[in-house]
Enzyme design. Structure first.
Site, mmCIF file in Angstrom:
data_model
loop_
_atom_site.group_PDB
_atom_site.id
_atom_site.type_symbol
_atom_site.label_atom_id
_atom_site.label_comp_id
_atom_site.label_asym_id
_atom_site.label_seq_id
_atom_site.Cartn_x
_atom_site.Cartn_y
_atom_site.Cartn_z
ATOM 1 N N TYR A 162 1.496 16.138 -23.291
ATOM 2 C CA TYR A 162 2.397 16.758 -22.327
ATOM 3 C C TYR A 162 3.704 15.978 -22.276
ATOM 4 O O TYR A 162 3.717 14.761 -22.125
ATOM 5 C CB TYR A 162 1.736 16.765 -20.948
ATOM 6 C CG TYR A 162 2.486 17.492 -19.888
ATOM 7 C CD1 TYR A 162 2.500 18.877 -19.840
ATOM 8 C CD2 TYR A 162 3.177 16.786 -18.901
ATOM 9 C CE1 TYR A 162 3.173 19.539 -18.845
ATOM 10 C CE2 TYR A 162 3.853 17.451 -17.904
ATOM 11 C CZ TYR A 162 3.856 18.823 -17.880
ATOM 12 O OH TYR A 162 4.534 19.481 -16.892
ATOM 13 N N HIS B 143 -0.540 -1.203 -5.463
ATOM 14 C CA HIS B 143 -1.812 -1.311 -4.736
ATOM 15 C C HIS B 143 -1.585 -0.896 -3.289
ATOM 16 O O HIS B 143 -0.639 -1.379 -2.656
ATOM 17 C CB HIS B 143 -2.329 -2.748 -4.802
ATOM 18 C CG HIS B 143 -3.439 -3.029 -3.830
ATOM 19 N ND1 HIS B 143 -4.628 -2.335 -3.847
ATOM 20 C CD2 HIS B 143 -3.539 -3.912 -2.803
ATOM 21 C CE1 HIS B 143 -5.414 -2.790 -2.879
ATOM 22 N NE2 HIS B 143 -4.773 -3.740 -2.229
ATOM 23 N N HIS C 173 -3.614 0.672 0.590
ATOM 24 C CA HIS C 173 -4.798 1.040 1.368
ATOM 25 C C HIS C 173 -4.556 2.459 1.911
ATOM 26 O O HIS C 173 -4.718 2.701 3.104
ATOM 27 C CB HIS C 173 -5.020 0.062 2.513
ATOM 28 C CG HIS C 173 -5.238 -1.350 2.075
ATOM 29 N ND1 HIS C 173 -5.445 -2.382 2.957
ATOM 30 C CD2 HIS C 173 -5.298 -1.907 0.829
ATOM 31 C CE1 HIS C 173 -5.616 -3.520 2.292
ATOM 32 N NE2 HIS C 173 -5.516 -3.256 0.995
ATOM 33 N N TYR D 261 -8.910 19.538 -12.022
ATOM 34 C CA TYR D 261 -8.487 19.090 -13.362
ATOM 35 C C TYR D 261 -7.487 17.934 -13.311
ATOM 36 O O TYR D 261 -7.396 17.120 -14.251
ATOM 37 C CB TYR D 261 -7.924 20.266 -14.174
ATOM 38 C CG TYR D 261 -6.484 20.612 -13.868
ATOM 39 C CD1 TYR D 261 -6.165 21.533 -12.868
ATOM 40 C CD2 TYR D 261 -5.439 20.017 -14.554
ATOM 41 C CE1 TYR D 261 -4.854 21.837 -12.568
ATOM 42 C CE2 TYR D 261 -4.113 20.317 -14.273
ATOM 43 C CZ TYR D 261 -3.827 21.226 -13.282
ATOM 44 O OH TYR D 261 -2.527 21.513 -12.981
ATOM 45 N N HIS E 70 -11.833 -1.064 0.473
ATOM 46 C CA HIS E 70 -10.555 -1.756 0.357
ATOM 47 C C HIS E 70 -9.379 -0.776 0.162
ATOM 48 O O HIS E 70 -8.615 -0.579 1.103
ATOM 49 C CB HIS E 70 -10.656 -2.766 -0.801
ATOM 50 C CG HIS E 70 -9.465 -3.640 -0.951
ATOM 51 N ND1 HIS E 70 -9.517 -4.871 -1.551
ATOM 52 C CD2 HIS E 70 -8.161 -3.460 -0.603
ATOM 53 C CE1 HIS E 70 -8.313 -5.427 -1.535
ATOM 54 N NE2 HIS E 70 -7.480 -4.577 -0.973
ATOM 55 N N GLU F 130 -3.046 -10.753 -3.665
ATOM 56 C CA GLU F 130 -3.732 -10.041 -4.749
ATOM 57 C C GLU F 130 -3.075 -10.284 -6.113
ATOM 58 O O GLU F 130 -3.256 -9.502 -7.039
ATOM 59 C CB GLU F 130 -3.775 -8.533 -4.457
ATOM 60 C CG GLU F 130 -4.558 -8.161 -3.221
ATOM 61 C CD GLU F 130 -6.055 -8.429 -3.320
ATOM 62 O OE1 GLU F 130 -6.486 -9.142 -4.244
ATOM 63 O OE2 GLU F 130 -6.784 -7.939 -2.446
HETATM 64 ZN ZN LIG Z 1 -5.469 -4.685 -0.547
#
Ligand SMILES: [Zn+2]
Length: 250
Positions: A242, A126, A128, A147, A189, A107
């Site tokens: 914040y 990233h 899953h 929120y 994904h 990726e």
């Molecule tokens: Zn992936």
């Protein structure tokens, strides 16, 4: 022993397996890069420890410091995090050139494209993760049912349409879903979270997974009401300030 000096960078073999042999010796990382390599591994291990990643499916990257197109460091493909050493982490330029002894995560394109498009981002996570991926498998984003959804930078957390993993199409769709945001889901994904630091990106990924779980629980009782745009805008404004130092009072 690693030879010193700055070897010519090798182009990433796009769409092909790594060439064997004739690989230039790896650049000797300086202390800063060495520390960043270790931090990328620590973040990847923390994803598993925090329960937001299983096996080898996720990946982590961090932008290399420097004013030019230094690029980023990314976890290698096909290597368990617990077996990953700092020298296995793969440097990739913003032109998509990789060097080192391993191939980058499949990726790497969306990592590269995020760093190109988003100067505010220094780290990408990233995963899953189970709850975010459950929603993503229904092509559902996370609306303003709570929120804290605003923590990702907008009134909702979008779900990018499906595209094959590792493709430019997936990267393009992910970047569109991340426009003005720090997290998105990827249909069928997983999810992406970005931040100004590895710690921030990891914390956001954990938060998004928690929101996805609560949304999933709420959906099991009935469709939850969503907060009005004006209420989310109030929260977004509060999040913008914040933790910021107060203006000096007159
Ligand atoms: Zn992936």
């Amino acid at each position: 022993m690693i030879a010193p000096g700055r070897p010519k960078r090798e182009s990433l073999p796009r769409g092909r397996k790594a060439r064997s042999g004739n690989r230039p010796p790896m650049k000797v990382p300086d202390d800063g890069e060495q520390a960043l390599r270790s931090a990328v591994i620590a973040t990847a291990l923390a994803m598993n420890a925090r329960g937001i990643n299983r096996g080898r499916s996720g990946n982590v990257s961090a932008r290399l410091p420097g004013a030019g197109d230094e690029g980023f460091l990314v976890t290698p493909t096909g290597l368990a995090y617990e077996d990953t050493a700092p020298e296995d982490i793969v440097p990739v330029t913003l032109d998509g050139e990789a060097r080192g002894s391993r191939l980058p995560s499949s990726e790497w394109r969306f990592h590269r494209d995020i760093y190109r498009a988003r100067p505010d981002v220094n780290a990408v996570v990233h995963t899953h993760s189970p709850f975010a991926t459950t929603l993503a498998c229904l092509s559902r984003g996370i609306p303003a049912f709570h929120y804290m959804v605003a923590v990702a930078g907008g009134r909702d957390i979008r779900c990018a349409p499906y595209a094959t993993f590792g493709t430019q199409e997936l990267s393009d769709k992910a970047l569109a879903a991340l426009d003005g945001r720090r997290a998105c889901l990827l249909a069928h994904h997983g999810m992406i979270a970005v931040g100004a630091s590895l710690a921030a990106a990891l914390a956001l990924a954990v938060e998004v997974e928690s929101l996805a779980e609560i949304y999933w629980r709420a959906l099991s009782i009935g469709p939850p009401a969503t907060l009005a745009d004006v209420e989310m805008d109030v929260v977004l404004e509060k999040f913008r300030t914040y933790g910021q130092p107060r203006q000096a009072e007159e």
